[in-house]
Design a protein around this motif. Structure first.
Motif, mmCIF file in Angstrom:
data_model
loop_
_atom_site.group_PDB
_atom_site.id
_atom_site.type_symbol
_atom_site.label_atom_id
_atom_site.label_comp_id
_atom_site.label_asym_id
_atom_site.label_seq_id
_atom_site.Cartn_x
_atom_site.Cartn_y
_atom_site.Cartn_z
ATOM 1 N N ALA A 452 0.837 -1.200 0.000
ATOM 2 C CA ALA A 452 0.000 0.000 0.000
ATOM 3 C C ALA A 452 0.871 1.247 0.000
ATOM 4 O O ALA A 452 0.575 2.237 -0.677
ATOM 5 C CB ALA A 452 -0.931 0.001 1.208
ATOM 6 N N TRP A 453 1.965 1.204 0.780
ATOM 7 C CA TRP A 453 2.907 2.331 0.759
ATOM 8 C C TRP A 453 3.483 2.506 -0.636
ATOM 9 O O TRP A 453 3.654 3.629 -1.112
ATOM 10 C CB TRP A 453 4.033 2.117 1.765
ATOM 11 C CG TRP A 453 5.290 2.853 1.371
ATOM 12 C CD1 TRP A 453 6.487 2.326 1.000
ATOM 13 C CD2 TRP A 453 5.454 4.288 1.253
ATOM 14 N NE1 TRP A 453 7.376 3.312 0.658
ATOM 15 C CE2 TRP A 453 6.771 4.528 0.807
ATOM 16 C CE3 TRP A 453 4.608 5.374 1.473
ATOM 17 C CZ2 TRP A 453 7.268 5.805 0.588
ATOM 18 C CZ3 TRP A 453 5.098 6.661 1.248
ATOM 19 C CH2 TRP A 453 6.420 6.867 0.822
ATOM 20 N N GLU A 454 3.770 1.397 -1.335
ATOM 21 C CA GLU A 454 4.337 1.502 -2.682
ATOM 22 C C GLU A 454 3.363 2.196 -3.629
ATOM 23 O O GLU A 454 3.779 2.929 -4.537
ATOM 24 C CB GLU A 454 4.724 0.118 -3.184
ATOM 25 C CG GLU A 454 5.918 -0.467 -2.427
ATOM 26 C CD GLU A 454 6.270 -1.883 -2.857
ATOM 27 O OE1 GLU A 454 7.476 -2.174 -3.010
ATOM 28 O OE2 GLU A 454 5.348 -2.695 -3.029
ATOM 29 N N SER A 458 4.277 5.686 -5.398
ATOM 30 C CA SER A 458 4.166 5.862 -6.845
ATOM 31 C C SER A 458 3.297 7.070 -7.201
ATOM 32 O O SER A 458 3.635 7.861 -8.090
ATOM 33 C CB SER A 458 3.570 4.592 -7.461
ATOM 34 O OG SER A 458 3.371 4.742 -8.846
ATOM 35 N N GLU A 459 2.179 7.228 -6.472
ATOM 36 C CA GLU A 459 1.282 8.354 -6.722
ATOM 37 C C GLU A 459 1.974 9.685 -6.420
ATOM 38 O O GLU A 459 1.850 10.654 -7.188
ATOM 39 C CB GLU A 459 0.024 8.212 -5.867
ATOM 40 C CG GLU A 459 -0.979 9.355 -5.995
ATOM 41 C CD GLU A 459 -1.679 9.414 -7.326
ATOM 42 O OE1 GLU A 459 -2.284 10.454 -7.640
ATOM 43 O OE2 GLU A 459 -1.625 8.404 -8.076
ATOM 44 N N GLY A 464 4.542 14.567 -8.261
ATOM 45 C CA GLY A 464 5.723 15.424 -8.166
ATOM 46 C C GLY A 464 6.344 15.702 -9.519
ATOM 47 O O GLY A 464 6.807 16.820 -9.783
ATOM 48 N N GLY A 465 6.345 14.686 -10.382
ATOM 49 C CA GLY A 465 6.915 14.872 -11.712
ATOM 50 C C GLY A 465 6.238 15.974 -12.493
ATOM 51 O O GLY A 465 6.882 16.679 -13.283
ATOM 52 N N LEU A 466 4.957 16.161 -12.263
ATOM 53 C CA LEU A 466 4.208 17.221 -12.947
ATOM 54 C C LEU A 466 4.617 18.604 -12.459
ATOM 55 O O LEU A 466 4.370 19.601 -13.136
ATOM 56 C CB LEU A 466 2.702 17.015 -12.739
ATOM 57 C CG LEU A 466 2.121 15.698 -13.252
ATOM 58 C CD1 LEU A 466 0.650 15.572 -12.867
ATOM 59 C CD2 LEU A 466 2.285 15.594 -14.775
ATOM 60 N N LYS A 467 5.232 18.655 -11.277
ATOM 61 C CA LYS A 467 5.646 19.931 -10.695
ATOM 62 C C LYS A 467 7.168 20.075 -10.651
ATOM 63 O O LYS A 467 7.689 20.970 -9.985
ATOM 64 C CB LYS A 467 5.077 20.069 -9.280
ATOM 65 C CG LYS A 467 3.555 20.063 -9.216
ATOM 66 C CD LYS A 467 3.073 20.225 -7.776
ATOM 67 C CE LYS A 467 1.546 20.251 -7.703
ATOM 68 N NZ LYS A 467 1.058 20.432 -6.316
ATOM 69 N N HIS A 468 7.865 19.162 -11.324
ATOM 70 C CA HIS A 468 9.334 19.189 -11.385
ATOM 71 C C HIS A 468 9.967 19.083 -9.993
ATOM 72 O O HIS A 468 10.907 19.790 -9.665
ATOM 73 C CB HIS A 468 9.820 20.452 -12.100
ATOM 74 C CG HIS A 468 9.206 20.650 -13.454
ATOM 75 N ND1 HIS A 468 9.493 19.839 -14.543
ATOM 76 C CD2 HIS A 468 8.278 21.552 -13.886
ATOM 77 C CE1 HIS A 468 8.784 20.232 -15.586
ATOM 78 N NE2 HIS A 468 8.041 21.259 -15.226
ATOM 79 N N LYS A 469 9.405 18.205 -9.178
ATOM 80 C CA LYS A 469 9.944 17.950 -7.853
ATOM 81 C C LYS A 469 9.946 16.438 -7.628
ATOM 82 O O LYS A 469 9.235 15.700 -8.331
ATOM 83 C CB LYS A 469 9.139 18.687 -6.778
ATOM 84 C CG LYS A 469 7.648 18.410 -6.805
ATOM 85 C CD LYS A 469 6.872 19.361 -5.872
ATOM 86 C CE LYS A 469 7.245 19.190 -4.424
ATOM 87 N NZ LYS A 469 6.412 19.987 -3.509
ATOM 88 N N LEU A 480 -4.284 9.446 1.979
ATOM 89 C CA LEU A 480 -3.341 8.350 2.183
ATOM 90 C C LEU A 480 -4.055 7.003 2.237
ATOM 91 O O LEU A 480 -3.631 6.030 1.606
ATOM 92 C CB LEU A 480 -2.537 8.577 3.456
ATOM 93 C CG LEU A 480 -1.509 9.712 3.408
ATOM 94 C CD1 LEU A 480 -1.061 10.103 4.826
ATOM 95 C CD2 LEU A 480 -0.297 9.307 2.570
ATOM 96 N N LEU A 481 -5.141 6.941 2.987
ATOM 97 C CA LEU A 481 -5.883 5.693 3.097
ATOM 98 C C LEU A 481 -6.547 5.317 1.776
ATOM 99 O O LEU A 481 -6.591 4.138 1.396
ATOM 100 C CB LEU A 481 -6.929 5.796 4.210
ATOM 101 C CG LEU A 481 -6.376 5.875 5.644
ATOM 102 C CD1 LEU A 481 -7.487 6.192 6.631
ATOM 103 C CD2 LEU A 481 -5.660 4.590 6.023
ATOM 104 N N LYS A 482 -7.049 6.318 1.069
ATOM 105 C CA LYS A 482 -7.725 6.050 -0.212
ATOM 106 C C LYS A 482 -6.741 5.488 -1.234
ATOM 107 O O LYS A 482 -7.004 4.445 -1.851
ATOM 108 C CB LYS A 482 -8.361 7.330 -0.748
ATOM 109 C CG LYS A 482 -9.101 7.169 -2.077
ATOM 110 C CD LYS A 482 -9.741 8.459 -2.497
ATOM 111 C CE LYS A 482 -10.559 8.295 -3.777
ATOM 112 N NZ LYS A 482 -9.714 7.914 -4.925
ATOM 113 N N VAL A 483 -5.622 6.166 -1.428
ATOM 114 C CA VAL A 483 -4.649 5.716 -2.437
ATOM 115 C C VAL A 483 -4.035 4.371 -2.024
ATOM 116 O O VAL A 483 -3.856 3.482 -2.851
ATOM 117 C CB VAL A 483 -3.554 6.783 -2.627
ATOM 118 C CG1 VAL A 483 -2.423 6.246 -3.518
ATOM 119 C CG2 VAL A 483 -4.146 8.051 -3.243
ATOM 120 N N GLY A 484 -3.714 4.226 -0.733
ATOM 121 C CA GLY A 484 -3.116 2.983 -0.268
ATOM 122 C C GLY A 484 -4.047 1.791 -0.358
ATOM 123 O O GLY A 484 -3.603 0.652 -0.467
#
Length: 486
Positions: A452-454, A458-459, A464-469, A480-484
């Motif tokens: 779930a952490w992975e 990944s998300e 972050g890639g969209l914001k150059h970070k 956190l709970l929803k994505v995990g």
């Protein structure tokens, strides 16, 4: 949202496929450096050990994620090492499992042969100074968690727009981190993993002047030379240190002879003092090192009801007490006007039911990691219960300090297995992981495994890639709970 992520067949298969006929069941509470170093050392020390790592957050890594400054990515590389531990066939991560709420300490001790508490320090010391409850006063821990995207402090919302001056009480590394985040150009912070809500607030910040205040002198400053050098090197920053504060006493000279770190810190402060211009430019940000002051009172604003407007300080002098220089008040006072105060005076651990606790020192009484039944005098042990990290030694040291701390605790466990109180206990069958999963399922606790952490990882990296970070952190419990759990 699935209410029981642990019901995943793949995870359950992995959870039970590697179990030996009678494994040593070990539970580590806390997934920060102390917890993961303990798990790693335990797995290496005993090939029969099955180690479960619990954390109340949905995410692992503790202060490496929520405490290390966003502009210190090199310190976070240790996450790669901890991830390898979590993926070990004999290790399992249980995220979103809260000791005391999801499961009690007594229940864990019944389920496992060995329980190691490594949940750190999640509260703060209190000054006990009048006005400490005024608005605009925060602990440095809260502020650090806020800009690092910790879900508990997502909504802290410090007001950085109504004042141009902040006072930071303390001169350790955390205090310097906080000052650096307030003063560093936001264009530089924008390329780090700082939480988006914090970056947005800092971009609107009116703070241009920060006072770092310490009770003692520059020789006793608690920071390291590396941290000090970094903040002194910020571009276009005016540094102010009073010449009188840099005068050394014979006792100071002796202190520096025995401490290379103290000597180097003092030399850096002297160099910064002599190389500064007489006054700052109109658009420069300012960092003022203020020594020999202790807070006496937080003063309320006449214009903003219930809000801090200044800190009254008592001037101090140093006196030797039991071989150590301590700050004592002189009866002289001065004020520093400010609209924001951050108290960097130390983290504090929190006890749980069934755990002996030394409230004065903020640690669990222990003998090389073995938990003692009482805080003083009694060296009787609580069988199978151990501590590591800040809960064991207090909130001191760097990430790597926990490696040596874990080695000592695991060495104590191995001694107890071979010839101590665990020798007979380890032969008993314990439910361990299966028992904990069953208990949590009955209580409808949403357990997030490492997979779930992975997903969260990944998300965050994708956003972050969209914001150059490097990542854009998910900073609410709901997210956190929803994505995990997806």
């Amino acid at each position: 949202m699935k209410m029981a992520v642990f019901r995943s067949r793949a995870w359950l298969s992995r959870a039970f496929s590697s179990l030996s006929s009678n494994p040593l069941r070990v539970c580590v509470v806390g997934s920060g450096p102390a917890g993961f170093y303990t798990a790693e050392k335990m797995l290496k020390a005993n090939e029969k050990a099955e180690v479960d790592v619990l954390d109340r957050l949905p995410t692992p890594f503790g202060l490496v994620r929520s405490g290390v400054a966003p502009d210190h990515p090199e310190t976070k590389i240790v996450i790669n090492q901890f991830s390898r531990v979590a993926k070990n066939d004999r290790c399992m991560f249980f995220g979103n499992v809260n000791l005391g709420a999801s499961v009690s300490l007594k229940e864990l001790r019944d389920l496992y042969h060995v329980v190691v508490l490594a949940y750190g320090a999640e509260s703060d010391r209190v000054l006990g100074v009048p006005g400490e409850d005024l608005k605009g006063i925060y602990s440095a821990r809260e502020f650090v968690w806020w800009y690092n995207g910790h879900p508990d402090c997502r909504n802290l919302a410090p007001d950085l727009e109504s004042t141009n001056t902040a006072v930071i009480l303390g001169q350790g590394n955390v205090a310097l981190d906080v000052a650096r985040i307030l003063l560093r150009p936001t264009a530089e912070l924008a390329t780090t993993d700082i939480a988006s809500h914090a970056l947005g607030a800092l971009e609107k910040s009116s703070i241009r002047k920060v006072h770092l205040v310490g009770r003692r002198g520059p020789v006793q400053a608690a920071c390291t030379a590396k941290e000090l050098r970094e903040i002194l090197g910020l571009k276009d920053l005016y540094i102010n240190i009073e010449d009188a504060d840099l005068r050394k006493s014979p006792v100071d000279e002796e202190e520096m002879k025995s401490s290379r770190i103290q000597r180097r810190v003092y030399e850096l402060l002297c160099k910064a003092s002599t190389s500064r211009p007489m006054s700052p430019d109109a658009d420069q940000r300012e960092l003022h090192f203020v020594f020999f002051r202790k807070p006496d009172k937080f003063q309320e604003s006449e214009k903003r009801n219930g809000h801090v407007a200044a800190v009254r300080f008592e001037k101090t002098t140093l006196k030797v007490d039991s071989g150590r220089q301590v700050a004592v008040g002189t009866g002289e006072y001065d004020d520093i006007e400010c609209g924001l105060v951050l108290k960097s005076i130390g983290y504090k651990s929190v006890p749980v039911d069934g755990l002996p606790f030394d409230s004065h020192r903020g640690v669990v009484p222990n003998l090389r990691g073995r938990v003692l039944q009482a805080t003083s005098g009694d060296h009787a042990l609580l069988e199978g219960l151990y501590v590591c990290g800040w809960l064991k030694r207090g909130p001191t040291g760097i990430v790597a300090t926990n490696l040596y701390c874990a080695e000592e605790t695991v060495a104590s466990i191995m001694e107890d297995l071979s010839q101590g109180p665990l020798a007979s206990l380890s032969s008993l069958q314990k439910p361990g992981r299966e028992g904990l999963l069953e208990l949590l399922a009955d209580r409808k606790v949403t357990v997030l495994p490492f997979s779930a952490w992975e997903k969260i990882d990944s998300e965050e990296k994708q956003r972050g890639g969209l914001k150059h970070k490097p990542r854009d952190k998910l900073s609410s419990w709901q997210e956190l709970l929803k994505v995990g759990s997806e």
